[in-house]
Design a protein around this motif. Structure first.
Motif, PDB file in Angstrom:
ATOM      1  N   VAL A  98       0.840  -1.204   0.000  1.00 59.71           N
ATOM      2  CA  VAL A  98       0.000   0.000   0.000  1.00 59.71           C
ATOM      3  C   VAL A  98       0.873   1.251   0.000  1.00 59.71           C
ATOM      4  O   VAL A  98       0.631   2.214  -0.740  1.00 59.71           O
ATOM      5  N   ILE A  99       1.918   1.248   0.825  1.00 63.85           N
ATOM      6  CA  ILE A  99       2.817   2.400   0.902  1.00 63.85           C
ATOM      7  C   ILE A  99       3.562   2.590  -0.411  1.00 63.85           C
ATOM      8  O   ILE A  99       3.660   3.703  -0.939  1.00 63.85           O
ATOM      9  N   ALA A 100       4.108   1.491  -0.968  1.00 63.07           N
ATOM     10  CA  ALA A 100       4.874   1.584  -2.214  1.00 63.07           C
ATOM     11  C   ALA A 100       4.010   2.037  -3.376  1.00 63.07           C
ATOM     12  O   ALA A 100       4.509   2.665  -4.318  1.00 63.07           O
ATOM     13  N   GLY A 101       2.699   1.730  -3.328  1.00 60.85           N
ATOM     14  CA  GLY A 101       1.803   2.171  -4.388  1.00 60.85           C
ATOM     15  C   GLY A 101       1.337   3.600  -4.256  1.00 60.85           C
ATOM     16  O   GLY A 101       0.645   4.113  -5.146  1.00 60.85           O
ATOM     17  N   GLY A 102       1.672   4.267  -3.128  1.00 60.90           N
ATOM     18  CA  GLY A 102       1.279   5.666  -2.937  1.00 60.90           C
ATOM     19  C   GLY A 102      -0.126   5.852  -2.418  1.00 60.90           C
ATOM     20  O   GLY A 102      -0.586   6.992  -2.302  1.00 60.90           O
ATOM     21  N   PHE A 103      -0.815   4.759  -2.058  1.00 60.45           N
ATOM     22  CA  PHE A 103      -2.201   4.890  -1.606  1.00 60.45           C
ATOM     23  C   PHE A 103      -2.298   5.630  -0.276  1.00 60.45           C
ATOM     24  O   PHE A 103      -3.270   6.347  -0.033  1.00 60.45           O
ATOM     25  N   SER A 104      -1.316   5.445   0.611  1.00 57.68           N
ATOM     26  CA  SER A 104      -1.394   6.057   1.940  1.00 57.68           C
ATOM     27  C   SER A 104      -1.239   7.563   1.900  1.00 57.68           C
ATOM     28  O   SER A 104      -1.555   8.243   2.879  1.00 57.68           O
ATOM     29  N   GLN A 105      -0.768   8.100   0.775  1.00 54.18           N
ATOM     30  CA  GLN A 105      -0.594   9.551   0.643  1.00 54.18           C
ATOM     31  C   GLN A 105      -1.677  10.187  -0.220  1.00 54.18           C
ATOM     32  O   GLN A 105      -1.574  11.351  -0.586  1.00 54.18           O
TER      33      GLN A 105
ATOM     34  N   GLN B 297      -5.671  11.255  -0.867  1.00 57.90           N
ATOM     35  CA  GLN B 297      -6.948  11.539  -0.235  1.00 57.90           C
ATOM     36  C   GLN B 297      -8.079  10.717  -0.840  1.00 57.90           C
ATOM     37  O   GLN B 297      -9.153  10.607  -0.241  1.00 57.90           O
ATOM     38  N   GLU B 298      -7.834  10.134  -2.010  1.00 62.34           N
ATOM     39  CA  GLU B 298      -8.854   9.317  -2.656  1.00 62.34           C
ATOM     40  C   GLU B 298      -8.964   7.931  -2.036  1.00 62.34           C
ATOM     41  O   GLU B 298      -9.874   7.176  -2.374  1.00 62.34           O
ATOM     42  N   HIS B 299      -8.023   7.577  -1.161  1.00 59.80           N
ATOM     43  CA  HIS B 299      -8.029   6.254  -0.554  1.00 59.80           C
ATOM     44  C   HIS B 299      -7.964   6.397   0.970  1.00 59.80           C
ATOM     45  O   HIS B 299      -6.935   6.120   1.595  1.00 59.80           O
ATOM     46  N   PRO B 300      -9.068   6.807   1.585  1.00 62.22           N
ATOM     47  CA  PRO B 300      -9.061   6.986   3.054  1.00 62.22           C
ATOM     48  C   PRO B 300      -8.815   5.685   3.807  1.00 62.22           C
ATOM     49  O   PRO B 300      -8.354   5.714   4.953  1.00 62.22           O
ATOM     50  N   TRP B 301      -9.093   4.560   3.180  1.00 63.40           N
ATOM     51  CA  TRP B 301      -8.861   3.279   3.842  1.00 63.40           C
ATOM     52  C   TRP B 301      -7.391   3.023   4.130  1.00 63.40           C
ATOM     53  O   TRP B 301      -7.050   2.177   4.969  1.00 63.40           O
ATOM     54  N   ALA B 302      -6.511   3.750   3.432  1.00 65.12           N
ATOM     55  CA  ALA B 302      -5.074   3.537   3.604  1.00 65.12           C
ATOM     56  C   ALA B 302      -4.450   4.520   4.585  1.00 65.12           C
ATOM     57  O   ALA B 302      -3.238   4.446   4.832  1.00 65.12           O
ATOM     58  N   ASN B 303      -5.233   5.429   5.151  1.00 67.23           N
ATOM     59  CA  ASN B 303      -4.678   6.404   6.089  1.00 67.23           C
ATOM     60  C   ASN B 303      -4.147   5.699   7.339  1.00 67.23           C
ATOM     61  O   ASN B 303      -4.809   4.815   7.897  1.00 67.23           O
ATOM     62  N   GLY B 304      -2.971   6.100   7.768  1.00 63.69           N
ATOM     63  CA  GLY B 304      -2.383   5.536   8.973  1.00 63.69           C
ATOM     64  C   GLY B 304      -1.775   4.172   8.792  1.00 63.69           C
ATOM     65  O   GLY B 304      -1.446   3.503   9.791  1.00 63.69           O
ATOM     66  N   ILE B 305      -1.595   3.734   7.567  1.00 64.66           N
ATOM     67  CA  ILE B 305      -1.054   2.389   7.337  1.00 64.66           C
ATOM     68  C   ILE B 305       0.407   2.295   7.779  1.00 64.66           C
ATOM     69  O   ILE B 305       0.881   1.210   8.165  1.00 64.66           O
ATOM     70  N   GLU B 306       1.136   3.426   7.762  1.00 67.15           N
ATOM     71  CA  GLU B 306       2.543   3.382   8.147  1.00 67.15           C
ATOM     72  C   GLU B 306       2.699   2.946   9.602  1.00 67.15           C
ATOM     73  O   GLU B 306       3.526   2.072   9.924  1.00 67.15           O
ATOM     74  N   SER B 307       1.910   3.552  10.492  1.00 68.46           N
ATOM     75  CA  SER B 307       1.999   3.169  11.908  1.00 68.46           C
ATOM     76  C   SER B 307       1.537   1.731  12.120  1.00 68.46           C
ATOM     77  O   SER B 307       2.067   1.011  12.987  1.00 68.46           O
ATOM     78  N   GLU B 308       0.564   1.296  11.330  1.00 70.08           N
ATOM     79  CA  GLU B 308       0.095  -0.079  11.448  1.00 70.08           C
ATOM     80  C   GLU B 308       1.183  -1.063  11.004  1.00 70.08           C
ATOM     81  O   GLU B 308       1.330  -2.142  11.608  1.00 70.08           O
ATOM     82  N   VAL B 309       1.940  -0.694   9.971  1.00 69.56           N
ATOM     83  CA  VAL B 309       3.030  -1.550   9.533  1.00 69.56           C
ATOM     84  C   VAL B 309       4.118  -1.625  10.607  1.00 69.56           C
ATOM     85  O   VAL B 309       4.666  -2.705  10.887  1.00 69.56           O
ATOM     86  N   GLU B 310       4.439  -0.493  11.218  1.00 73.98           N
ATOM     87  CA  GLU B 310       5.442  -0.495  12.280  1.00 73.98           C
ATOM     88  C   GLU B 310       5.020  -1.386  13.439  1.00 73.98           C
ATOM     89  O   GLU B 310       5.829  -2.140  14.003  1.00 73.98           O
ATOM     90  N   LYS B 311       3.735  -1.304  13.805  1.00 71.70           N
ATOM     91  CA  LYS B 311       3.219  -2.150  14.888  1.00 71.70           C
ATOM     92  C   LYS B 311       3.300  -3.627  14.506  1.00 71.70           C
ATOM     93  O   LYS B 311       3.699  -4.477  15.317  1.00 71.70           O
ATOM     94  N   ALA B 312       2.925  -3.936  13.258  1.00 71.13           N
ATOM     95  CA  ALA B 312       2.957  -5.331  12.806  1.00 71.13           C
ATOM     96  C   ALA B 312       4.374  -5.872  12.816  1.00 71.13           C
ATOM     97  O   ALA B 312       4.612  -7.027  13.215  1.00 71.13           O
ATOM     98  N   LEU B 313       5.344  -5.058  12.396  1.00 70.77           N
ATOM     99  CA  LEU B 313       6.737  -5.500  12.392  1.00 70.77           C
ATOM    100  C   LEU B 313       7.235  -5.762  13.807  1.00 70.77           C
ATOM    101  O   LEU B 313       7.946  -6.746  14.065  1.00 70.77           O
ATOM    102  N   SER B 314       6.861  -4.897  14.732  1.00 71.67           N
ATOM    103  CA  SER B 314       7.291  -5.059  16.113  1.00 71.67           C
ATOM    104  C   SER B 314       6.664  -6.298  16.753  1.00 71.67           C
ATOM    105  O   SER B 314       7.364  -7.123  17.369  1.00 71.67           O
ATOM    106  N   LYS B 315       5.342  -6.439  16.610  1.00 69.66           N
ATOM    107  CA  LYS B 315       4.644  -7.583  17.197  1.00 69.66           C
ATOM    108  C   LYS B 315       5.135  -8.899  16.595  1.00 69.66           C
ATOM    109  O   LYS B 315       5.377  -9.886  17.302  1.00 69.66           O
ATOM    110  N   GLY B 316       5.260  -8.932  15.282  1.00 71.25           N
ATOM    111  CA  GLY B 316       5.706 -10.161  14.629  1.00 71.25           C
ATOM    112  C   GLY B 316       7.104 -10.566  15.045  1.00 71.25           C
ATOM    113  O   GLY B 316       7.401 -11.753  15.243  1.00 71.25           O
TER     114      GLY B 316
END
Length: 718
Positions: A72-79, A81-100
């Motif tokens: 999602v980040i590499a595709g530019g969706f998180s930046q 406004q047309e894709h609100p579902w991708a907002n905040g994905i960066e912090s979610e990825v950081e959390k997933a990396l830490s938990k995993g």
């Protein structure tokens, strides 16, 4: 209900949810790609919200969430406004990396996830412009590997480190978001990719050597081949030409490739009764064809690198067999062996190593560009440089409408990168066509294609990447159209916008120096009437610079040209021959220039060098000068060869159908004709004097028409 159906049991919700992303996966150019991302993210979030998850399921879910988030980040969706579902994905990825990572560290059986999570963590850090941190993360991963770990993990980490070392700034961080579906290249201005430092290049080469050393010791032959090709590619990208030749030879030897330089002399024509007439014709040259997809991909990449290197070095004889082999491979549909842009290397232990290579759509069109750029000769009715560029542009239009094949684990950023590279290839093909049109005095075609190039680069918003080259083309066109003032302005604009030390930058400075030398000599001969015979629509000439300043600048340009090499090496000798006051030194430099352009089969520059050499021998060795003038005359006429079947018509005359026969390079042809006239008068050859006078009148008219081109006088006359 059958017995087999009655034995089936429903999947546990956690297993079903964690498996959904692989079931819903679509290529990034699929119309439901975004839908698959959204549903997959929801499935993994739902899975992670379930109580009492098994460690392997939970670790798998966190890893999958991190992988999808990075797409999602590499595709530019998180930046966007047309894709609100991708907002905040960066912090979610950081959390997933830490938990995993925490779960994987607690359970030794989940060690494989630790490696994947570490690679994803480095990728995220690189995207966040934490370049040094990302490199240290990869190095820590490599140092933590154990001998029992599968070899593909080690090689994957090493390849990731090379990527980080050779791409200092992540393009996905600065790229604009793309719309869904990504059917067309989105309008955006691509950032200028900074070149890696020399220290990073050497570090990348050291990593490639480590890969090769381990591959050789473990007898992973294909990995060793990959390392050698990687080394050659790194050196070519960094412009470290001194070390490229050895690297290419080692890579070619690893693939079993060897070539005999093409010989230019034609074989002797056997006489009647000669025993050679009974011999059968030679068999066509046979080339190695590769069945293995990995070897095929490496061969195509290596051949293109070799062609680029030998073209840059001016070794046309080395280019010819490699170009023939490349075309033979492409004609055998070699690109169909890796249609999605990745190949696999089977390893004795563990899973195969998956290597992403240049997408075959790019390679197919790049072959036209490489072929056009490698053919330096612009003389003849159908020069191959022009043929390859024209065919490449026609193929580009066809291929642009065809859907591109991508694998399911690719991201939307990969689609955008491929389409942007294709847009750049078309711009490069247009540049080749413009250059050869200017060389051949096909000025209408050059102007039309220059306008097309400007429109194309603005449409795809890559104009900043080509602005310097466009200015250089404009300078060369104005120079050929006898507009020195406009050419000077365009040369300076090209040098200003080009990257310092680049080929375009040095070529612009060399063009400005050559123009200054020509204007200075013209002023010395004609005084205030120096603009007589030049274009009537030119701009005012700027204030003069002292001659000493021009010579000083010219010598600086000479040093820069020799640092670039290739065709600019010959230009350096030409400039130094014009700047030196010693005739012997001037002759030596011109001989060196002639050797270089002859070896490169650059007959456009060869014609100029021959003219300059002939001028030095005109009053001291008439026969020698006449021989060179004859060759120069043929080359000048061939730079815009007649299209009529009757090629014996005089330049500037008409063929049997009344069609005007092109004169080629008219200014050079006229200069040669005037020198011939001097020699004929000196020898008292009346018949030759009369014929040459007629030809000179026709060439003089062609030069006059060229000077009046685009002026109001010509428009009224037509």
């Amino acid at each position: 209900m059958s017995q087999s159906d009655s034995d089936l049991k429903p999947l546990p919700p956690a297993v079903l949810l964690v498996s959904l992303p692989s079931i819903l996966a679509h290529p990034p150019n699929h119309k439901y790609y975004v839908h698959s991302l959204v549903l997959s993210l929801k499935a993994l979030r739902k899975c992670l919200s379930l109580p009492a998850l098994l460690p392997d399921i939970e670790c798998r879910a966190w890893t999958g969430l991190a992988e999808l988030g990075m797409r999602v980040i590499a595709g530019g969706f998180s930046q966007s406004q047309e894709h609100p579902w991708a907002n905040g994905i960066e912090s979610e990825v950081e959390k997933a990396l830490s938990k995993g990572s925490i779960i994987a560290q607690k359970h030794p059986s989940l060690r494989a996830y630790r490696h994947q999570l570490a690679l994803l963590q480095a990728q995220l850090s690189h995207w966040q412009h934490k370049t040094k941190f990302a490199r240290n993360q990869i190095r820590n991963l490599i140092s933590s590997l154990m001998p029992s770990d599968p070899p593909h993990i080690y090689y994957s980490a090493q390849l990731a480190l090379i990527t980080l070392l050779t791409s200092p700034v992540s393009p996905s961080k600065t790229s604009a978001p793309i719309k869904s579906p990504p059917e067309k290249l989105q309008s955006r201005t691509p950032p200028a990719s900074p070149q890696p430092s020399l220290q990073d290049v050497h570090a990348a080469l050291a990593v490639a050597q480590e890969i090769e050393d381990r591959a050789v010791s473990e007898k992973h032959n294909h990995v060793a081949i990959l390392a050698r090709v990687l080394r050659a590619r790194i050196l070519v990208a960094a412009g470290m030409w001194i070390d490229v030749c050895e690297a290419l030879q080692r890579a070619e030897a690893a693939l079993g490739l060897s070539y005999e330089p093409a010989s230019t002399p034609k074989p002797r024509k056997p006489a009647k009764g000669d025993p050679q007439t009974q011999q059968p014709p030679p068999m066509p040259e046979q080339f190695i064809m590769f069945e293995n997809p990995f070897e095929a991909a490496m061969a195509v990449h290596l051949l293109m690198l070799s062609i680029v290197y030998h073209t840059q070095s001016g070794k046309a004889a080395e280019v010819s067999p490699r170009l023939s082999h490349l075309h033979a491979l492409l004609d055998s549909d070699v690109l169909d062996k890796f249609p999605e842009g990745h190949v696999e290397i089977a390893l004795p232990l563990g899973p195969p190593l998956v290597v992403q290579v240049t997408h075959p759509r790019i390679l197919f069109l790049l072959a036209f560009l490489v072929s056009s750029a490698s053919k330096r000769d612009a003389v003849g009715r159908k020069p191959k440089r022009k043929v390859f560029a024209t065919e490449g542009l026609a193929t580009w239009e066809t291929e642009a409408a065809r859907e591109i094949s991508f694998c399911t684990w690719a991201c939307a950023g990969d689609v955008q990168e491929v389409e942007e590279r294709l847009a750049r290839i078309k711009a490069d093909l247009l540049s080749e066509l413009i250059a050869v049109s200017i060389m051949r005095s096909e000025f209408d075609a050059a102007e039309d294609n220059l306008n097309v190039l400007i429109a194309h680069t603005r449409t795809y918003e890559i104009f900043p990447l080509f602005s310097a080259r466009i200015a250089l083309h404009s300078a060369h066109l104005a120079h050929a159209l006898l507009k020195p003032a406009r050419a000077l302005r365009c040369y300076r604009a090209a040098a200003y916008h080009a990257e310092p030390g680049s080929f375009v930058h040095v070529a612009a400075l060399a063009g400005e120096a050559a123009l200054g030398i020509g204007v200075q000599r013209r002023k010395a001969c004609m005084g205030g009437a120096w603009r007589q015979g030049l274009s009537e629509s030119d701009e005012p000439w700027p204030d003069d610079e002292p001659a000493e300043m021009q010579i000083e600048k010219g010598m600086e340009v000479v040093k820069m040209c020799r640092g670039i090499g290739g065709s600019l090496e010959a230009v350096a000798h030409v400039l130094e021959a014009c700047l030196t006051a010693e005739i012997l030194k001037a002759k030596q430099h011109l001989r060196h220039a002639l050797d270089i352009v002859t070896k490169a089969q650059d007959n456009h520059l060869r014609a100029l060098v021959l003219a300059l050499i002939a001028a030095h021998y005109l009053h001291t060795a008439g026969d020698h000068a006449r021989t060179m003038l004859q060759t120069c005359e043929q080359l000048a006429a061939g730079l815009g060869a007649p299209l009529a079947k009757d090629a014996t018509a005089a330049p500037g005359s008409q063929d049997a159908k009344g069609t005007a026969v092109p004169v080629g390079n008219a200014p050079l042809g006229l200069w040669v004709g005037e020198r011939f006239l001097e020699l004929f008068k000196r020898a008292g050859k009346e018949m030759r004097i009369q014929k040459q006078t007629v030809v000179n009148v026709q060439l003089s008219k062609a030069v006059t028409d060229l000077a009046r081109r685009g002026s109001s006088a010509q428009t009224q006359g037509s």
